[in-house]
Design a protein around this motif. Sequence first.
Motif, PDB file in Angstrom:
ATOM      1  N   PRO A   1      25.701  10.286  70.200  1.00  0.00           N
ATOM      2  CA  PRO A   1      24.248  10.150  70.067  1.00  0.00           C
ATOM      3  C   PRO A   1      23.737   8.789  70.534  1.00  0.00           C
ATOM      4  O   PRO A   1      22.566   8.628  70.816  1.00  0.00           O
ATOM      5  CB  PRO A   1      24.019  10.344  68.562  1.00  0.00           C
TER       6      PRO A   1
ATOM      7  N   SER B   1      24.775  20.123  77.935  1.00  0.00           N
ATOM      8  CA  SER B   1      25.477  18.932  77.469  1.00  0.00           C
ATOM      9  C   SER B   1      25.632  17.917  78.592  1.00  0.00           C
ATOM     10  O   SER B   1      25.423  16.716  78.404  1.00  0.00           O
ATOM     11  CB  SER B   1      26.849  19.325  76.903  1.00  0.00           C
TER      12      SER B   1
ATOM     13  N   GLU C   1      25.657  18.453  69.416  1.00  0.00           N
ATOM     14  CA  GLU C   1      24.654  17.793  68.580  1.00  0.00           C
ATOM     15  C   GLU C   1      25.147  16.466  68.022  1.00  0.00           C
ATOM     16  O   GLU C   1      24.360  15.553  67.804  1.00  0.00           O
ATOM     17  CB  GLU C   1      24.281  18.693  67.398  1.00  0.00           C
ATOM     18  N   THR C   2      26.432  16.370  67.785  1.00  0.00           N
ATOM     19  CA  THR C   2      26.959  15.194  67.097  1.00  0.00           C
ATOM     20  C   THR C   2      27.701  14.229  68.011  1.00  0.00           C
ATOM     21  O   THR C   2      27.979  13.104  67.616  1.00  0.00           O
ATOM     22  CB  THR C   2      27.914  15.616  65.967  1.00  0.00           C
TER      23      THR C   2
ATOM     24  N   HIS D   1      22.522  16.024  79.315  1.00  0.00           N
ATOM     25  CA  HIS D   1      22.249  14.977  78.331  1.00  0.00           C
ATOM     26  C   HIS D   1      23.010  13.692  78.627  1.00  0.00           C
ATOM     27  O   HIS D   1      22.709  12.654  78.041  1.00  0.00           O
ATOM     28  CB  HIS D   1      22.563  15.469  76.916  1.00  0.00           C
TER      29      HIS D   1
ATOM     30  N   LYS E   1      28.807  28.401  68.184  1.00  0.00           N
ATOM     31  CA  LYS E   1      28.244  27.548  67.136  1.00  0.00           C
ATOM     32  C   LYS E   1      29.019  26.227  67.038  1.00  0.00           C
ATOM     33  O   LYS E   1      28.430  25.164  66.829  1.00  0.00           O
ATOM     34  CB  LYS E   1      28.251  28.284  65.797  1.00  0.00           C
TER      35      LYS E   1
ATOM     36  N   ASP F   1      27.939  24.105  69.954  1.00  0.00           N
ATOM     37  CA  ASP F   1      26.615  23.548  69.658  1.00  0.00           C
ATOM     38  C   ASP F   1      26.735  22.361  68.697  1.00  0.00           C
ATOM     39  O   ASP F   1      26.089  21.329  68.887  1.00  0.00           O
ATOM     40  CB  ASP F   1      25.690  24.598  69.052  1.00  0.00           C
ATOM     41  N   ARG F   2      27.542  22.517  67.672  1.00  0.00           N
ATOM     42  CA  ARG F   2      27.732  21.440  66.698  1.00  0.00           C
ATOM     43  C   ARG F   2      28.294  20.198  67.385  1.00  0.00           C
ATOM     44  O   ARG F   2      27.843  19.080  67.159  1.00  0.00           O
ATOM     45  CB  ARG F   2      28.672  21.909  65.589  1.00  0.00           C
TER      46      ARG F   2
ATOM     47  N   ARG G   1      25.704  26.127  77.790  1.00  0.00           N
ATOM     48  CA  ARG G   1      25.848  25.021  76.849  1.00  0.00           C
ATOM     49  C   ARG G   1      26.511  23.809  77.511  1.00  0.00           C
ATOM     50  O   ARG G   1      26.145  22.673  77.247  1.00  0.00           O
ATOM     51  CB  ARG G   1      26.649  25.487  75.630  1.00  0.00           C
TER      52      ARG G   1
END
Length: 194
Positions: free
Chosen positions: A68, A128, A64-65, A131, A57, A60-61, A124
């Motif tokens: 960006p 990443s 996500e942050t 991305h 988790k 993942d956080r 994960r």
Amino acid sequence: MARTKEFDPDAALQSALELFWRRGYEATSMADLVEHLGIGRASIYATFGNKHDLYLKALDRYAETRDPRLLDELSQPGPALPAVRALVRRFAAEAAAPEERSQGCFVTNSAAELAPHDPAVARRVEISWEHVETPLYAALVRARAQGELPGDRDPRALARMLFVLMQGLRVVGKASQDPARVRDAAEQALALLD
């Protein structure tokens, strides 16, 4: 009647991320998490699951942050190569910065520590990395189409080379006391775009 949580799960997750990022997965015990988060073991298990679940988790956080603006930087109209160069130079500058050096990149750290033997972490990490690599590839395709990059250059191979370099900058920057090492490597790689 169900008890309400006496802590903010979002803040606790952020705190766990920071601890895992600083110490790594193996060096962080459940007792460390209890102390650092300031909540009981049972509350951690009830909210996040076991230590591994909490780590996933947190990863993942972070994904996500983290960064960006990367897609926006690489997809601006106009010439594409200046944005690619700026991105690589930013990675080099961050890797050489004293505050970054101590921790490095959480995804890169996870790739080195856990991905070789932990499929959930490996997935994960790969997502990443995609991305970062995909917008880099798209920018290089655009650069070639706009005549900024010679037609015989392979945008996919260049994107992968630059991506691997950027990850390497993070690893070397974390351990090296010489910031010129990462800056020089970035500039030499960028010379391949000329």
